[in-house]
Enzyme design. Structure first.
Site, PDB file in Angstrom:
ATOM      1  N   ARG A 116      74.949 -38.168 -17.520  1.00 23.97           N
ATOM      2  CA  ARG A 116      75.302 -39.405 -17.729  1.00 23.97           C
ATOM      3  C   ARG A 116      73.744 -40.160 -19.217  1.00 23.97           C
ATOM      4  NH1 ARG A 116      73.637 -44.674 -13.119  1.00 23.97           N
ATOM      5  NH2 ARG A 116      71.454 -43.968 -12.328  1.00 23.97           N
ATOM      6  N   ASN A 154      76.205 -49.368 -19.096  1.00 28.87           N
ATOM      7  CA  ASN A 154      74.837 -49.314 -18.306  1.00 28.87           C
ATOM      8  C   ASN A 154      73.518 -48.722 -18.572  1.00 28.87           C
ATOM      9  OD1 ASN A 154      75.317 -50.104 -14.786  1.00 28.87           O
ATOM     10  ND2 ASN A 154      74.515 -48.306 -15.648  1.00 28.87           N
ATOM     11  N   GLU A 155      72.933 -49.867 -18.626  1.00 22.24           N
ATOM     12  CA  GLU A 155      71.105 -49.496 -18.478  1.00 22.24           C
ATOM     13  C   GLU A 155      71.422 -48.497 -19.649  1.00 22.24           C
ATOM     14  OE1 GLU A 155      69.816 -48.212 -15.093  1.00 22.24           O
ATOM     15  OE2 GLU A 155      69.833 -49.487 -14.029  1.00 22.24           O
ATOM     16  N   GLU A 311      71.668 -55.729 -10.334  1.00 25.41           N
ATOM     17  CA  GLU A 311      71.568 -54.711  -8.829  1.00 25.41           C
ATOM     18  C   GLU A 311      70.793 -54.558  -8.180  1.00 25.41           C
ATOM     19  OE1 GLU A 311      71.991 -50.297 -10.839  1.00 25.41           O
ATOM     20  OE2 GLU A 311      73.544 -50.790 -12.592  1.00 25.41           O
ATOM     21  N   GLU A 359      74.106 -39.772  -6.098  1.00 25.25           N
ATOM     22  CA  GLU A 359      73.383 -41.224  -5.561  1.00 25.25           C
ATOM     23  C   GLU A 359      74.430 -40.921  -4.377  1.00 25.25           C
ATOM     24  OE1 GLU A 359      72.061 -43.922  -9.087  1.00 25.25           O
ATOM     25  OE2 GLU A 359      74.521 -43.726  -8.876  1.00 25.25           O
ATOM     26  N   PHE A 361      73.200 -40.202  -1.028  1.00 23.08           N
ATOM     27  CA  PHE A 361      71.945 -40.278  -0.311  1.00 23.08           C
ATOM     28  C   PHE A 361      71.599 -42.386  -0.839  1.00 23.08           C
ATOM     29  CE2 PHE A 361      71.551 -35.935   0.168  1.00 23.08           C
ATOM     30  CZ  PHE A 361      72.923 -36.269   1.629  1.00 23.08           C
TER      31      PHE A 361
HETATM   32  C1  GLA Z   1      70.809 -47.691 -11.887  1.00 26.42           C
HETATM   33  C2  GLA Z   1      72.100 -47.739 -12.455  1.00 26.42           C
HETATM   34  C3  GLA Z   1      72.969 -47.020 -11.086  1.00 26.42           C
HETATM   35  C4  GLA Z   1      72.427 -46.315  -9.999  1.00 26.42           C
HETATM   36  C5  GLA Z   1      70.861 -46.930 -10.132  1.00 26.42           C
HETATM   37  C6  GLA Z   1      70.960 -46.672  -8.726  1.00 26.42           C
HETATM   38  O1  GLA Z   1      70.775 -49.027 -11.744  1.00 26.42           O
HETATM   39  O2  GLA Z   1      72.724 -48.543 -13.072  1.00 26.42           O
HETATM   40  O3  GLA Z   1      74.306 -46.629 -11.604  1.00 26.42           O
HETATM   41  O4  GLA Z   1      72.182 -45.288 -10.747  1.00 26.42           O
HETATM   42  O5  GLA Z   1      70.700 -47.185 -11.222  1.00 26.42           O
HETATM   43  O6  GLA Z   1      69.822 -47.388  -8.148  1.00 26.42           O
END
Ligand code: GLA
Length: 681
Positions: A116, A154-155, A311, A359, A361
């Site tokens: 991603r 996202n991030e 998050e 992800e 797990f």
């Molecule tokens: C980040 C991402 C999420 C996910 C989490 C896992 O915060 O924004 O999509 O990958 O990490 O901890």
């Protein structure tokens, strides 16, 4: 009391929920999802973060039917939606059609599709496609009754923070032109007389790709600035579409706590409110101190306004080498910690645990085992508790001291070829923050441009890069009665990373009344004894990694070196200037500058939130507009503790009256409402 209006979104009370990735599940599962969300008290879910391939199966077709049904379903169950623009993971068809949008590393490797965040921040192909998707989503859902918030991308800065492809190079040159105007000016700023690095034109400039030896430091510094700006430009392009097409709906993007790559002071100006992703490590017994620091930063980015924990993990993550779960009670305690430091909601990654993908797990609010699991029980229990805290929404807290944080200085400090590679901003900051945390002193972070008047004490663990305007402001702050404490290797360079002439700490020399003769890094593993003068018994501290040969000009010596080559020379000084004083620490007191900070705190009259706080208890106080106080007491330790209360109040978690003192179980907490009449203004 009824839940107060939440200032982040139209959803009342505190926000509770998580990333919901329904594209990973058949639609029958959604019905169970919303039923269980209602059971857990979920009121906000983040939808569509990684849905691009599903929303736009190819260049010319859209598939919104599933999202229509999903949003309708959420709305019918009273769950509001934080709708993502879905742009963080461009689909395969787009990547294959426009392979130039994939990012390239400094070594020239083009990163492949299959994970991603595979995009070049300066790629027109990526940007056009992202803006198109954002516009399509905004146009379709702007009036949907479930929509409460837009979640851009996202991030930013996760996985990919920079790209060295030709498009990035062109964008970098544009940015340099805007910043420097002429190539002569750039040559001056970059000091290109050194090593024959002169440029005849902007066209000759490339990003700092892998080179035979050390690269021009100002080029690297400008590159850091450019990379933060390039991602911000991208963000602003999406934000502009949302503001235009869907006015009135708040917009945020999830920050990544104290992230070096992005200047969050600049970024947060473009957010309607700040949201953050935080993953403290349950295996780290000091994780809560670091978390407190990050939460203080998030609150500070918009001047103390409530922020959102967008998050966190309900239990273990899946991306550490060893992923330790949260033991019973830790999830609740750490969630309350975010609220204690100004958050108005607690969201998670993710709602339902994935069964496939990288992800699978990772913990979730609804684990693989389902409703019989411990995790689910904690999810439901905390959702219930959160509803009891609804009235704290919108209340604020303010620090009793300020910590200066400047991304420009951070970037410059960590450039190569310095006297010691051990001088990293987080490593310098942490012991200072920990010392304040342990003393119960809540701090705000401030940018160098901030108004400092309201703070009796300002701390600057490091100010390597410092322009004269900031130096003048700090000097005026002290003259007017402020107390400033500054760490080593400060006042070294100007904004082009050129050494200030006339001896360190350059423009701060008069303020601190000292001059640095020579930097004196300490080898790894060794320490130098520092003795606090005047203290009884003579407090012995230990400098690690860094010391300086300094001479006092106007300052008095507060502590001196008592071993090694600098024995007998001043280590910590104080200079009285005007109505205030300026303290200079010439060394890195790795185990903690606490005893020095105690002196400065006492002089500044800046104290703990609560006196007599037992070790291991964190205490903060939020205030509502009407003056009502909310005292958070969090026991991070393994023992039951009693905490004295300043005044009687009501514990919102239990609904009971509390007077005199409260008892906190290990990992226990209390949130005491203190009547306005008894609170300080
Ligand atoms: C980040 C991402 C999420 C996910 C989490 C896992 O915060 O924004 O999509 O990958 O990490 O901890």
């Amino acid at each position: 009391m009824t839940p107060r209006r939440n200032h982040l979104t139209r959803v009342p009370g505190l926000l509770y929920g998580g990333d919901w990735n329904p594209e990973q599940w058949p639609e029958q599962v959604w019905a169970e999802d919303v039923k269980l969300m209602a059971e857990a008290g979920v009121n906000l879910v983040t939808v569509g973060v990684f849905s691009w391939a599903r929303l736009q199966p190819d260049a010319d077709s859209w598939d919104f039917g599933w999202l229509d049904r999903l949003l309708d379903l959420a709305h019918r169950h009273g769950i509001a939606v934080d709708l993502a623009t879905a742009t963080a993971s461009p689909p395969a068809w787009l990547v294959r059609a426009r392979p130039e949008l994939l990012p390239v590393t400094a070594d020239g490797v083009r990163l492949e599709f299959g994970s991603r965040q595979h995009y070049c921040p300066s790629s027109p192909a990526y940007r056009d496609a992202a803006v198109r998707l954002t516009r399509a989503l905004a146009a379709r859902y702007r009036h949907h009754p479930a929509l409460a918030l837009w979640h851009i991308h996202n991030e930013y800065g996760d996985h990919v923070q920079e790209c060295f492809c030709p498009a990035s190079a062109a964008d970098f040159r544009r940015w340099l032109r805007e910043r420097h105007g002429t190539i002569e000016e750039l040559n001056r700023s970059w000091g290109t007389a050194f090593w024959s690095q002169h440029y005849n034109s902007f066209e000759q400039i490339e990003p700092p790709r892998t080179a035979p030896g050390p690269v021009n430091p100002t080029q690297l510094l400008d590159w850091r600035r450019f990379c933060s700006d390039a991602l911000l430009d991208l963000h602003r392009a999406e934000k502009a579409v949302l503001d235009e097409v869907s006015p009135g709906v708040p917009v945020t993007t999830n920050f990544m706590s104290m992230l070096k790559a992005l200047d969050y002071w600049e970024w947060s100006r473009h957010e309607d409110f700040v949201s953050d992703d935080a993953y403290p490590d349950p295996a780290d017994p000091r994780a809560h101190v670091n978390a407190a620091m990050n939460y203080d930063l998030m609150r500070s980015l918009k001047g103390g306004r409530p922020w959102l924990l967008m998050e966190q993990a309900p239990s273990a993550v899946s991306w550490r080498p060893v992923n330790v779960p949260k033991r019973p009670g830790l999830y609740r305690l750490w969630s309350l910690q975010a609220l204690a430091r100004g958050a108005d909601g607690v969201l998670h990654f993710q709602w339902r645990a994935s069964v496939a993908g990288a992800e699978k797990f990772h913990s979730a609010m609804l684990p693989h085992r389902g409703t019989a699991s411990r995790g689910w029980q904690e999810t439901v229990r905390f959702g219930t508790e959160l509803r009891r805290l609804g009235e704290i929404a919108g209340s604020r807290l303010r620090g009793r001291a300020a910590v200066l944080l400047d991304w420009d200085s951070w970037w410059a400090l960590e450039l190569d070829d310095h006297p010691s590679a051990r001088m990293r901003w987080p490593d310098l900051l942490r012991p200072w923050y920990a010392a304040l945390y342990e003393r119960g002193v809540t701090v705000d972070f401030v940018p160098p441009t901030a108004e400092l008047d309201g703070y009796p004490l300002v701390l600057a663990p490091n100010l390597y890069l410092l322009d004269t305007v900031t130096a003048d402001r700090l000097t005026a702050y002290v003259r007017d009665g402020g107390r400033l404490v500054c760490g080593p290797f400060s006042g070294i360079t100007d904004r082009h990373d050129h050494i200030h002439p006339g001896g360190h700490p350059g423009p701060l020399r008069e303020l601190f009344g000292i001059v640095v003769d020579e930097h004196w890094p300490i080898p790894d593993g060794a320490t130098t004894v520092v003795r606090l003068d005047g203290a009884e018994p003579h407090t012995e501290l230990h400098a690690e990694h860094w010391s300086e040969w300094i001479e006092t000009e106007a300052a008095e010596t507060v502590a001196h070196y008592d071993s090694g080559a600098l024995a007998g020379l001043p280590a910590v000084t104080r200079n009285r200037l005007g109505a205030g004083s300026a303290w200079y620490l010439s060394c890195h007191l790795g185990a903690g500058p606490g005893p020095v900070l105690d002196l400065a705190l006492a002089e500044a009259g800046a104290g703990a939130e609560l006196p007599d706080l037992p070790a291991g208890v964190e205490a903060t106080r939020r205030h509502a507009d009407d003056g009502t106080g909310y005292l958070f007491l969090l026991n991070h330790g393994p023992h039951e503790l009693r905490v004295p209360l300043p005044t009687p109040g009501t514990d919102l978690l239990t609904g009971t009256e509390a007077a005199g003192a409260v008892t906190l179980a290990p990992l226990g907490a209390a949130v005491i409402r203190l009547p306005a009449a008894q609170e300080r203004p």
